[in-house]
Design an enzyme around this catalytic site. Structure first.
Site, short mmCIF file in Angstrom:
data_model
loop_
_atom_site.label_atom_id
_atom_site.label_comp_id
_atom_site.label_asym_id
_atom_site.label_seq_id
_atom_site.Cartn_x
_atom_site.Cartn_y
_atom_site.Cartn_z
N LYS B 101 0.70 -1.38 0.08
CA LYS B 101 0.23 0.24 0.02
C LYS B 101 0.77 1.40 0.02
O LYS B 101 0.44 2.29 -0.52
CB LYS B 101 -0.88 -0.14 1.33
CG LYS B 101 -2.09 -1.10 1.06
CD LYS B 101 -2.97 -0.95 -0.12
CE LYS B 101 -4.06 -1.87 0.14
NZ LYS B 101 -5.03 -1.78 -1.03
N GLU B 123 -9.57 5.83 3.42
CA GLU B 123 -10.36 4.83 3.74
C GLU B 123 -9.40 3.69 4.11
O GLU B 123 -8.40 3.51 3.61
CB GLU B 123 -11.65 4.13 3.09
CG GLU B 123 -11.02 3.44 1.99
CD GLU B 123 -10.21 3.73 0.87
OE1 GLU B 123 -9.99 5.04 0.92
OE2 GLU B 123 -9.38 3.03 0.25
N SER B 390 1.69 -9.68 -0.83
CA SER B 390 1.13 -8.42 -0.84
C SER B 390 1.32 -7.78 0.41
O SER B 390 1.78 -6.74 0.78
CB SER B 390 -0.46 -8.38 -1.29
OG SER B 390 -0.90 -8.98 -0.64
#
Lengths: 279, 415
Positions: B101, B123, B390
């Site tokens: 991210k 969010e 990830s």
């Protein structure tokens, strides 16, 4: 495709135009309340619409409950959640609309998320709305870039597609939006979600007056308006006032009181707003 | 080898168009209040990518702050267990903050600085994007508010704490299903009223144009590095690349540099939850239909009227009823296969990877790992299968212990 507008009576856009012409000759602005369909239930909504009509509302926005309304504040959001929990469906919306449009004289427009319109199919949604006697649509999440298909369907059906301009809309874009708007132009008073606010935003009156020089389409102001004083100030420059969350807040209390008492209170509130729209 | 494409079919990578369309998907379905900000963002992004100083600043951060490039690791004992294709991990879990991210939040944070916006909202579902946003804001000196579903605040508590440590305000969202979808709704509502001073760092390849493009581009560093590492370490491109898909940002970043390499098989793994029944899963591409959610047209889990469906996944990051529009485009073009893995299969994969590779994977990633394990066993040993690792699973450890009725130290609680 639905029948042409001439076969099914006059275009709803011209019906709406007649409403504004009449108001103009009376020296008044329109009072357009917003009501959620199906909160707390469809029967109440029907009674509310009749009550608003009798109280002198010029037209009405019928809010179509949607699960993810990003343009709405907590009052309307909660109202949508209650209606969905009570079993709201689009079939019931169109049935309600059929009954309501036969009983009331004020034009009713559906305020619906494009998510629902797209899912049902644009032509089918428009045909259903027309068959139910609705006057047109306000689609709060459909910018002009994405609206060609719905625009074409509405024009063919003779229904209004009301566009929105906001404080963040640049001037040139506002003119383009006004040119596309049919029925009236919805001038959003504040950058933000729906919900009652105590003061009118700075610059609103100037913005409406500027828009007035750019378009002949009637201009209605909405978002944040709840009091007769606010309505009076807006009615002095605009063609009408939209009152949403403040009306819906009454619905939230409907469950706690006898229907007659609740309708009486609502009618009194809306009557005061209507009185404030006389110039 | 990429076969020559017929002239009528432009490469799949040449999307979106100027209206943000990926084929018929994407677009910009938002309230007018947000239109100007999205235009401004698109313009700022176009200017930024044309400015060598922007790339050089971002690359510097990705290197010294994030720790890129992340390694490509041969998963030796997992490969032995699967008994087939060689399994490799692209180690996004080694990125600063423990997931991919951060690639996006640094890029968008720099864009916010270029636009002169000093307040950031975001969010988050699993909390990884929230942490990555809080991290970027701390680094850049920006105010940060993170919306997070109340259910996710509960199940991802370590990330909530870490966001607060870095100075972010975490606002639990109590509406609706109290998960990622509701967090996005609240962030959008905040933005409706704050758009002139605030940038919304959306965390996945979802939302209105230009977000799906911007997030994909910032995440594509994953796939670009993987292409380069495969060529350097293995002498060729992999046969199969797999990634988990919720909104789909790690998958989009991994797949995008591969989409024009038509001989590389790409597989996205969605959250199969408890079962294939409505409400029991979050597999939009497997079970959904085209619809509009959060500003773009894509596959959505919805009812006959278009009301968004309730979804379920053990993984907060995949617990979302929509998916990025480019994934819908790749699905319908037949370029990427999408499948799903259940909660139970993902939890089993978590154990296997923990015990055989010494890596605690995120529950999101565990979905991709579960599919990869199965598939590797069906493929011959000369084949190469790359899994996008990830994120790391520390955030999930307490929730996994709770689901299994274990005490906080991981031992069984006597009945």
């Amino acid at each position: 495709m639905s029948a042409s507008s001439t076969a099914a009576g006059p275009s709803k856009v011209s019906v709406l135009a007649d409403v504004f012409t009449t108001l103009h000759t009376q020296g008044r602005a329109a009072l357009a309340p917003f009501v959620t369909a199906g909160d707390p239930d469809m029967e109440t909504t029907l009674a509310v619409l009749e009550s608003l009509d009798r109280a002198g509302a010029s037209l009405c926005e019928l809010g179509v409950p949607y699960s993810d309304p990003i343009a709405d504040g907590p009052v309307i959001q909660s109202s949508y959640t209650r209606a969905l929990a009570a079993g709201f469906t689009l079939e019931r919306l169109f049935e309600l609309s059929r009954q309501a449009t036969q009983r009331v004289k004020m034009p009713i427009l559906a305020m619906a998320s494009y998510s629902l319109i797209y899912r049902r199919g644009i032509d089918r949604f428009v045909a259903d709305a027309k068959a139910a006697g609705l006057t047109g649509f306000v689609v709060p999440d459909l910018p002009i870039e994405e609206s060609d298909q719905l625009d074409a369907a509405c024009r063919q059906a003779g229904l209004a597609l009301v566009r929105l301009v906001t404080p963040t809309t640049p001037p040139e874009r506002a003119e383009a939006i006004a040119r596309k708007s049919t029925g009236f132009l919805y001038c959003v008073s504040v950058a933000g979600v729906t919900g009652a606010r105590t003061d009118l935003p700075a610059g609103l009156i100037d913005r409406v007056q500027w828009l007035r020089t750019k378009t002949d389409v009637p201009i209605l102001v909405g978002f944040g308006i709840s009091s007769p004083e606010q309505a009076r100030a807006v009615a002095a420059v605009a063609d009408g006032v939209i009152v949403g969350s403040a009306v819906v807040r009454h619905l939230a209390e409907a469950a706690n009181q006898p229907r007659e008492a609740f309708l009486h209170g609502l009618k009194g509130y809306v009557g005061d707003l209507v009185a404030a729209t006389a110039r | 080898m990429t076969p020559a494409l017929p002239p009528a079919a432009p490469p799949l990578s040449q999307v979106p168009d100027t209206l943000g369309r990926f084929g018929r998907f994407g677009g910009r379905y938002v309230p007018e209040t947000l239109s100007a900000a999205l235009e401004q963002l698109e313009q700022a992004y176009d200017e930024a990518i044309a400015d060598p100083a922007f790339a050089s600043e971002l690359d510097g951060l990705l290197s010294a702050f994030v720790g890129r490039p992340t390694p490509l690791l041969f998963a030796k004992r997992l490969t032995e267990l699967a008994g087939g294709a060689q399994i490799y991990f692209k180690r996004e879990d080694l990125s600063h903050t423990g997931a991919h991210k951060i690639n996006n939040t640094l890029g968008q944070g720099l864009l916010a600085l270029r636009m002169g916006k000093r307040r950031i909202i975001a969010e988050t579902g699993a909390g990884q994007h929230g942490v990555a946003t809080a991290t970027a804001c701390a680094r850049f000196g920006l105010d940060c508010v993170v919306y997070m579903g109340a259910e996710d605040v509960r199940r991802q508590a370590p990330n909530v704490r870490n966001m607060r440590f870095m100075g972010a305000e975490v606002r639990p969202v109590e509406s609706g299903s109290r998960t990622l979808r509701d967090a996005i709704n609240e962030a959008m509502r905040d933005w409706m009223g704050s758009v002139e001073t605030t940038h919304y760092i959306i965390g996945s390849v979802v939302g209105p144009h230009p977000f799906p493009r911007i997030v994909r581009d910032f995440q594509s560093v994953i796939g670009r590095e993987t292409v380069e590492q495969c060529q350097r370490q293995l002498g060729r491109l992999p046969d199969t690349v797999v990634a988990c898909v919720g909104g789909g940002s790690n998958a989009a970043g991994m797949f995008y540099p591969f989409v024009d390499h038509s001989d590389v098989r790409l597989v996205g793994v969605e959250a199969g939850g408890r079962s294939g029944k409505p409400g029991d899963h979050a597999a939009s591409l497997s079970y959904g239909s085209p619809g509009i959610l959060h500003g773009s047209l894509s596959y959505v889990l919805q009812d006959a009227d278009g009301q968004t469906a309730d979804v379920h996944s053990v993984s907060a990051g995949l617990d979302y009823p929509g998916v990025g529009p480019e994934h819908s485009y790749w699905r319908d073009a037949g370029r990427v296969e999408y499948t799903s893995v259940t909660d139970a299969e993902a939890l089993d994969a978590f154990d296997l990877v923990a015990q055989r590779e010494g890596i605690l994977p995120a529950l999101e990633t565990s979905h991709a790992l579960a599919w990869a394990m199965e598939e590797a066993g069906r493929r011959p040993p000369q084949e190469i299968l790359v899994v996008c690792m990830s994120g790391r699973g520390d955030k999930d450890a307490a929730e996994i212990a709770r689901l299994r009725g274990l005490s906080a130290d991981g031992t069984s609680v006597p009945a």
